[in-house]
Motif scaffolding. Structure first.
Motif, PDB file in Angstrom:
ATOM      1  N   GLU A 187      -5.509  43.543  27.685  1.00  0.00           N
ATOM      2  CA  GLU A 187      -5.211  44.742  26.916  1.00  0.00           C
ATOM      3  C   GLU A 187      -3.962  44.516  26.064  1.00  0.00           C
ATOM      4  OE1 GLU A 187      -4.698  48.324  29.249  1.00  0.00           O
ATOM      5  OE2 GLU A 187      -3.402  49.192  27.709  1.00  0.00           O
ATOM      6  N   PHE A 188      -2.984  43.887  26.687  1.00  0.00           N
ATOM      7  CA  PHE A 188      -1.727  43.642  25.991  1.00  0.00           C
ATOM      8  C   PHE A 188      -1.955  42.757  24.755  1.00  0.00           C
ATOM      9  CE2 PHE A 188       2.354  41.355  25.512  1.00  0.00           C
ATOM     10  CZ  PHE A 188       3.171  42.449  25.314  1.00  0.00           C
ATOM     11  N   LEU A 189      -2.729  41.709  24.934  1.00  0.00           N
ATOM     12  CA  LEU A 189      -3.008  40.820  23.802  1.00  0.00           C
ATOM     13  C   LEU A 189      -3.769  41.567  22.707  1.00  0.00           C
ATOM     14  CD1 LEU A 189      -3.975  37.590  25.769  1.00  0.00           C
ATOM     15  CD2 LEU A 189      -1.801  38.124  24.641  1.00  0.00           C
ATOM     16  N   THR A 222      -3.483  44.701  22.025  1.00  0.00           N
ATOM     17  CA  THR A 222      -2.566  45.576  21.285  1.00  0.00           C
ATOM     18  C   THR A 222      -1.690  44.771  20.337  1.00  0.00           C
ATOM     19  OG1 THR A 222      -0.893  45.467  23.018  1.00  0.00           O
ATOM     20  CG2 THR A 222      -2.454  47.301  23.116  1.00  0.00           C
ATOM     21  N   GLN A 223      -1.506  43.513  20.635  1.00  0.00           N
ATOM     22  CA  GLN A 223      -0.745  42.682  19.705  1.00  0.00           C
ATOM     23  C   GLN A 223      -1.590  42.363  18.464  1.00  0.00           C
ATOM     24  OE1 GLN A 223       1.056  39.384  22.150  1.00  0.00           O
ATOM     25  NE2 GLN A 223       2.782  40.601  21.398  1.00  0.00           N
ATOM     26  N   PRO A 264      -2.055  46.248  16.372  1.00  0.00           N
ATOM     27  CA  PRO A 264      -0.904  47.080  16.769  1.00  0.00           C
ATOM     28  C   PRO A 264      -1.091  48.558  16.461  1.00  0.00           C
ATOM     29  CG  PRO A 264      -0.325  45.595  14.962  1.00  0.00           C
ATOM     30  CD  PRO A 264      -1.687  45.197  15.420  1.00  0.00           C
ATOM     31  N   HIS A 265      -2.008  48.925  15.577  1.00  0.00           N
ATOM     32  CA  HIS A 265      -2.154  50.340  15.249  1.00  0.00           C
ATOM     33  C   HIS A 265      -3.356  50.992  15.919  1.00  0.00           C
ATOM     34  CE1 HIS A 265       1.182  49.843  12.627  1.00  0.00           C
ATOM     35  NE2 HIS A 265       0.579  48.841  12.003  1.00  0.00           N
TER      36      HIS A 265
END
Lengths: 462, 462
Positions: free
Chosen positions: A17-19, A21-22, A25-26
């Motif tokens: 999930e973190f990747l 969002t990178q 980003p929006h």
């Protein structure tokens, strides 16, 4: 440790999930992956916890009350203790505290004004390792009425996941383990850490020494026990995580009989019992004879939104014996005293408030809210022509994508809709072709997820 | 489990106290046995916990702040993750939360009004298994300044005793263990449960496969390492429980060198570090090279009166490697994620408040109060002509009764003065002839204990 195949599933999902969002980003990511509760804890419960840390006597009075009721039993047990049978799981700190002798602290705690951890009168240090007796008795009363479970058989903890590991310590490394396939990954991973899983076999996706009990729609999510291999410990979660399926009374009766015939111990995980709608058993102890073969672990996490507060419990009935006749409860008590030191007194105050009439009603409303969410998710996937399981007795929906890789489906949905789910394969080889979708979320988030899914599957079919 | 010799020491002491109160129902028992804190938690800390459960944004703002500071590191690490080195102990839920991308929850948590577990805005579910990053960084900053310890090396827990067992799980059953003799019984008992202690030998009072490091007044409470047997794990507690002795910098330097020469890992327990008065090291990481050989466990229990609130931590430095070069921190992170699910968010809010300037001053005052108690107890026993150790750097006083059985002394004191202590033998064979007296109590209780002891020893000498 080297034998573990991957990172633990849930941190792995977080990482992905973190990747994501990178990369985007929006994007407004919707998390239907980790079973993380989202709705506020009812005020009556947080007030009890705030008072435990700031003031208030809610739990102390209750503890005194139940202490009085329990006094005779305690005396009896201590006497047994003198006669050579150690029973310290009765005569614990709380029983002593509750016994209201003229001890220093006790004489203070009978004062009838507000107490608090910040006041001389209200401060409390170590509680019983096994949990406050008032809470243990309330759990027995609320969840195990007419099942013969007493407060002294309930061990309060900081959560079911932690208790799984304490049970692994209890049974050592020379026992064999069976799990439902698919199932919550902590059963297998903690067995691997305990050194009893054997090597991982790439071709099957299974550990050599673990018995996988196949639970698919084809067999009503219940294994064919007539062909199942024997194991010393059987981890059985109902309602099941991830399939959302609750075992029926007749299925559980088979399980208890299987355990009895094989000298196995069932570790029954009822963490999702509050979600049961169809009358399926909420506890293994509804089955006759279960007290002789089953331990039950459970949790306030999904029942009361205590995922971050941390509170759970384990029931070890007195009738549960090792092959040599020694009671398992004595060893488990020893583990709890040696390897654990009790759940936070603040969390316990909250737990007790959850079990009051008003608190219980309030959290039942929250559970109902998540069940409404589940219905929306079920309807969404059904409308798309997919086979959907679970959701009725659990906050998880198990969606079938025949012939597809569950990690591929997970990735596609994340990429195209920014919705995080969990690939079924993370729960075992029988989860391949499925994803687990959680029903925890604010209503508008669930509706938004539904709209995105419908749009994606219509315009960009997987 | 069968190998365990007795009930865990502290419940056993409780049981004896309980029986005593039955025998003397009108006696006013004074408890200087179990190290249970008695003084109220300063209001600034309980307010932080109450706000975590009822309202308030204290910790969230701090978390956001440190999240921002930590953002670059997090990105860096995740990138390392992509390159094949898994670093999920960085990129945990809190880092993600702190990263303030446009995720659902995050966009809410930036609102600048009060949050609470009972409000939609303030509710939080699962936190990072490793602890809130703001708390991890505060611990690193407060206790390990200039020692090279970073927040990501700090794992927040529900207490040091629980971490001891998690470390036992980490290292499996095929390792050898050394302990100070005498020492906190959980080191040995959890080793027995983990199956690595061998048989108990009646004649020596020792387990066959455990190395006992003799720590007596005669050797300045520090073992002769030139003759000590090698062990894979060395549990070392300083200031020591029960002797109250803090190891000097030179002694700890020897210990680190011994571990380095033998390929051992030190598990250093600094739970009583806040009581050090004489400049002895408060952390093993004050010793050069310790990062390569030592894990440190510690606790808020005796430092901040959190015995019932439950909060502790473990430091695993990145330089600590297994013989095959694999970092221990990765496996420990996996244990924490699989077998634990984070400390209560309410307790963590309290921990963070303890580490603020005002909170730290307030709890230091409480520690000073207990140290004054210790002085009264030391003076009492010295006035009676007894040899007394400890109490200067720890809340424990170690009193020598040459030639007497420690259980006899314990029983005599309880019988004649209604004061509960702990017999030294409960901490290992080298504790025979001693009792441990705790300094936790209200001042008037300590003064009363002093008067009773003086009266008893004068009129009815032991």
């Amino acid at each position: 440790m080297e034998n573990l195949q991957n990172e633990y599933l849930f941190p792995e999902i977080f990482m992905r999930e973190f990747l994501h969002t990178q990369k985007y980003p929006h994007a407004r990511v919707i998390r239907l992956g980790i079973g993380n509760t989202t709705e506020p804890i009812p005020d009556i419960i947080t007030s009890a916890m705030a008072e435990e840390s700031k003031g208030g006597l809610l739990t102390v009075n209750l503890a005194e009350e139940s202490g009085r009721r329990n006094l005779n039993e305690t005396h009896l047990t201590v006497n047994k203790g003198i006669m050579g049978v150690d029973q310290t799981y009765y005569a614990n700190r709380d029983d002593m505290r509750a016994s209201l002798f003229t001890m220093e602290t006790e004489s203070r705690s009978t004062q009838k004004h507000a107490h608090a951890l910040s006041t001389v009168e209200g401060y409390r240090g170590y509680g019983a390792e096994q949990g406050h007796m008032a809470l243990r008795m309330s759990i027995a009363q609320r969840f195990y009425k007419n099942m013969g479970i007493e407060g002294n058989e309930v061990f309060v903890s900081d959560g079911a996941q932690c208790d799984i590991s304490r049970l692994q310590m209890l049974f050592g490394s020379n026992v064999t383990v069976a799990v439902q396939d698919p199932s919550f990954p902590a059963y297998i991973d903690s067995s691997v850490i305990a050194g009893r899983a054997g090597n991982f076999q790439e071709e099957t996706g299974k550990y050599k020494n673990i018995v996988y009990l196949n639970c698919r729609p084809e067999n009503n999510f219940f294994p064919d026990l007539s062909t199942a291999s024997r194991a010393d410990l059987i981890f059985f979660c109902s309602p099941n995580n991830p399939t959302g399926n609750a075992a029926s009374w007749h299925q559980l009766k088979q399980l208890v009989e299987f355990a009895k015939a094989n000298g196995s111990i069932i570790v029954y995980d009822s963490s999702y019992a509050a979600y049961i709608s169809d009358g399926s058993p909420r506890s293994i102890y509804e089955i006759p004879g279960a007290r002789e073969v089953a331990i039950e672990i459970s949790s306030f996490s999904k029942f009361a939104g205590f995922t971050g507060v941390r509170l759970g419990w384990t029931v070890v009935p007195e009738e549960l014996l090792y092959a040599n006749g020694f009671p398992v409860i004595k060893d488990y008590n020893r583990i709890v005293c040696t390897c654990f030191n009790g759940a936070s007194n603040i969390a316990q105050a909250g737990g007790l408030a959850c079990l009051s009439a008003e608190g219980y009603q309030a959290i039942t409303n929250v559970v109902d809210y998540y069940k409404e969410n589940a219905k929306i998710i079920i309807d969404t996937f059904r409308a798309l022509g997919l086979k959907v399981y679970g959701g009725k007795n659990a906050p998880y929906i198990w969606v079938h994508f025949p012939g597809l890789s569950s990690w591929d489906v997970f990735n596609q949905i994340l990429e195209k809709t920014h919705i995080v789910t969990i690939p079924g394969k993370g729960f075992g080889p029988a989860g391949e072709g499925y994803i687990r979708v959680g029903a925890f979320g604010h209503r508008e988030t669930i509706l938004e997820a539904s709209a995105r899914l419908k749009n994606f599957f219509v315009t960009d079919n997987i």
